[in-house]
Design a protein around this motif. Structure first.
Motif, short mmCIF file in Angstrom:
data_model
loop_
_atom_site.label_atom_id
_atom_site.label_comp_id
_atom_site.label_asym_id
_atom_site.label_seq_id
_atom_site.Cartn_x
_atom_site.Cartn_y
_atom_site.Cartn_z
N PHE A 1 -65.19 2.05 101.80
CA PHE A 1 -64.64 1.00 100.35
C PHE A 1 -62.92 1.63 100.36
O PHE A 1 -62.99 2.91 101.15
CB PHE A 1 -64.68 1.17 99.47
CG PHE A 1 -66.14 0.56 98.97
CD1 PHE A 1 -67.11 1.59 99.63
CD2 PHE A 1 -66.55 -0.38 98.88
CE1 PHE A 1 -68.77 1.43 99.35
CE2 PHE A 1 -68.29 -0.93 98.84
CZ PHE A 1 -68.69 0.14 98.55
N ARG B 1 -69.97 5.32 100.44
CA ARG B 1 -71.30 5.10 99.70
C ARG B 1 -72.31 4.71 100.56
O ARG B 1 -72.54 4.27 101.53
CB ARG B 1 -71.37 3.76 98.60
CG ARG B 1 -72.59 3.43 98.16
CD ARG B 1 -72.21 2.59 96.72
NE ARG B 1 -72.09 1.56 97.22
CZ ARG B 1 -73.45 0.22 97.03
NH1 ARG B 1 -74.27 1.00 97.03
NH2 ARG B 1 -72.79 -1.17 97.31
N GLU C 1 -81.01 3.87 98.38
CA GLU C 1 -81.64 3.55 97.05
C GLU C 1 -81.06 4.80 95.88
O GLU C 1 -81.05 5.06 95.09
CB GLU C 1 -82.61 2.93 96.63
CG GLU C 1 -82.52 1.64 97.06
CD GLU C 1 -83.13 0.74 96.71
OE1 GLU C 1 -83.58 -0.11 96.48
OE2 GLU C 1 -83.80 0.85 95.21
N GLY D 1 -78.10 6.53 94.75
CA GLY D 1 -77.40 6.06 93.40
C GLY D 1 -76.48 5.38 93.06
O GLY D 1 -75.55 4.80 91.72
N SER D 2 -76.13 4.95 94.17
CA SER D 2 -74.61 4.38 94.55
C SER D 2 -73.29 4.95 93.86
O SER D 2 -72.22 4.60 93.53
CB SER D 2 -74.79 2.70 93.49
OG SER D 2 -75.56 1.99 94.27
N ARG D 3 -73.30 6.58 94.59
CA ARG D 3 -72.23 7.34 93.94
C ARG D 3 -71.21 7.44 95.29
O ARG D 3 -71.48 6.42 96.24
CB ARG D 3 -73.08 8.73 94.17
CG ARG D 3 -73.77 8.88 93.53
CD ARG D 3 -74.29 10.42 94.02
NE ARG D 3 -73.46 11.12 93.76
CZ ARG D 3 -73.25 12.42 93.36
NH1 ARG D 3 -74.24 12.70 92.95
NH2 ARG D 3 -72.57 13.51 94.00
N LEU D 4 -69.65 6.68 94.65
CA LEU D 4 -68.83 7.12 95.74
C LEU D 4 -68.65 8.22 96.14
O LEU D 4 -68.21 9.21 94.99
CB LEU D 4 -67.98 6.11 94.66
CG LEU D 4 -68.49 5.02 94.88
CD1 LEU D 4 -66.90 3.82 93.87
CD2 LEU D 4 -68.14 3.63 96.72
N PHE E 1 -65.00 9.78 97.01
CA PHE E 1 -63.63 9.43 97.32
C PHE E 1 -62.85 10.62 98.07
O PHE E 1 -63.38 12.00 98.03
CB PHE E 1 -62.98 9.52 95.60
CG PHE E 1 -63.60 8.09 94.84
CD1 PHE E 1 -64.13 8.16 94.49
CD2 PHE E 1 -62.43 6.57 95.39
CE1 PHE E 1 -64.26 7.36 93.88
CE2 PHE E 1 -62.77 5.84 94.61
CZ PHE E 1 -63.54 5.51 93.99
#
Lengths: 117, 115
Positions: free
Chosen positions: A35, A95, A99, A102-105, A107
């Motif tokens: 992202f 990311r 699963e 835990g959808s941690r980003l 940065f």
């Protein structure tokens, strides 16, 4: 663990010109998402563009496009026809698609973009 | 869609007091919310992951007794900074995940100043 690196702390561009922000990442996974987020002076994080690693085609959103090089683990953001409102801190983020992540980003450090009139 | 709000937007409190920050998903249900801390001109640092109806998962180095997180409903998570000190002054941002494995959408942040 995954890491995201943005090697340009600051960048500047003339209004209407094009600028490219760099991002590299390190991961052992094959399936993930990348992202670019924008954080203007208001501090509100805004999703600019996302890229799924399994897609070879580079994502585009109007004036924003990415150059995704999976083998090189590079994910740069190109802003065309820069506008004064593009001035902001830009963060690259990773990311995992697992699963259990835990959808941690994760940065990067951020790149402060200045747009000169 | 996918709007996240935070309240308050800024708060000033005296050292030793506690302050609560609310994070709400306005138009969707969020089983998972995240709390970040951001110092000036730095990146976002994940503090904890909050799952509805269960205990939060804290990142290494984050004091769970100091930063209390409650996720009592699918649209609300709260962060309470207990016995705040000046070094807790920072910008706190929450985000909510849309759906299982979905993207995160961010709240506008809360600026905490401890005097």
């Amino acid at each position: 663990a995954q890491t995201v690196t943005q090697s340009q702390p600051e960048m500047s561009v003339q209004e209407a010109e094009t600028v490219t922000l760099s991002c590299t990442y390190d991961t052992s996974e094959s399936d993930y998402y990348l992202f670019w987020y924008k954080q203007p002076p208001s501090r509100q994080m805004i999703l600019v563009i996302r890229q799924e690693a399994y897609k070879q085609q580079n994502a585009t959103e109007n004036r924003f496009s990415v150059n995704f090089q999976k083998a090189a683990k590079s994910f740069s953001l190109k802003i065309s026809d820069s506008q004064l409102g593009d001035a902001a801190m830009y963060f690259c983020a990773y990311r995992s698609a697992r699963e259990t992540s835990g959808s941690r980003l994760t940065f990067g450090e951020g790149t402060q973009l200045t747009v000169n009139p | 869609g996918a709007v996240v709000s935070q309240h308050p937007s800024r708060v000033i409190c005296k050292s030793g007091t506690s302050v609560k920050i609310e994070c709400r998903s306005l138009d969707f249900q969020a089983t998972t919310m995240f709390w970040y801390r951001q110092f000036p001109k730095q990146s976002l640092m994940l503090m904890a992951t909050s799952n509805e109806g269960s205990k939060a998962t804290y990142e290494q180095g984050v004091e769970k007794d100091k930063f209390l997180i409650n996720h009592a409903s699918l649209t609300l998570s709260t962060l309470t900074v207990t016995s705040a000190h000046p070094e807790d002054s920072s910008f706190y941002i929450c985000s909510a995940r849309v759906g299982r494995g979905g993207d995160q959408y961010f709240g506008p942040g809360t600026r905490l100043t401890v005097t």
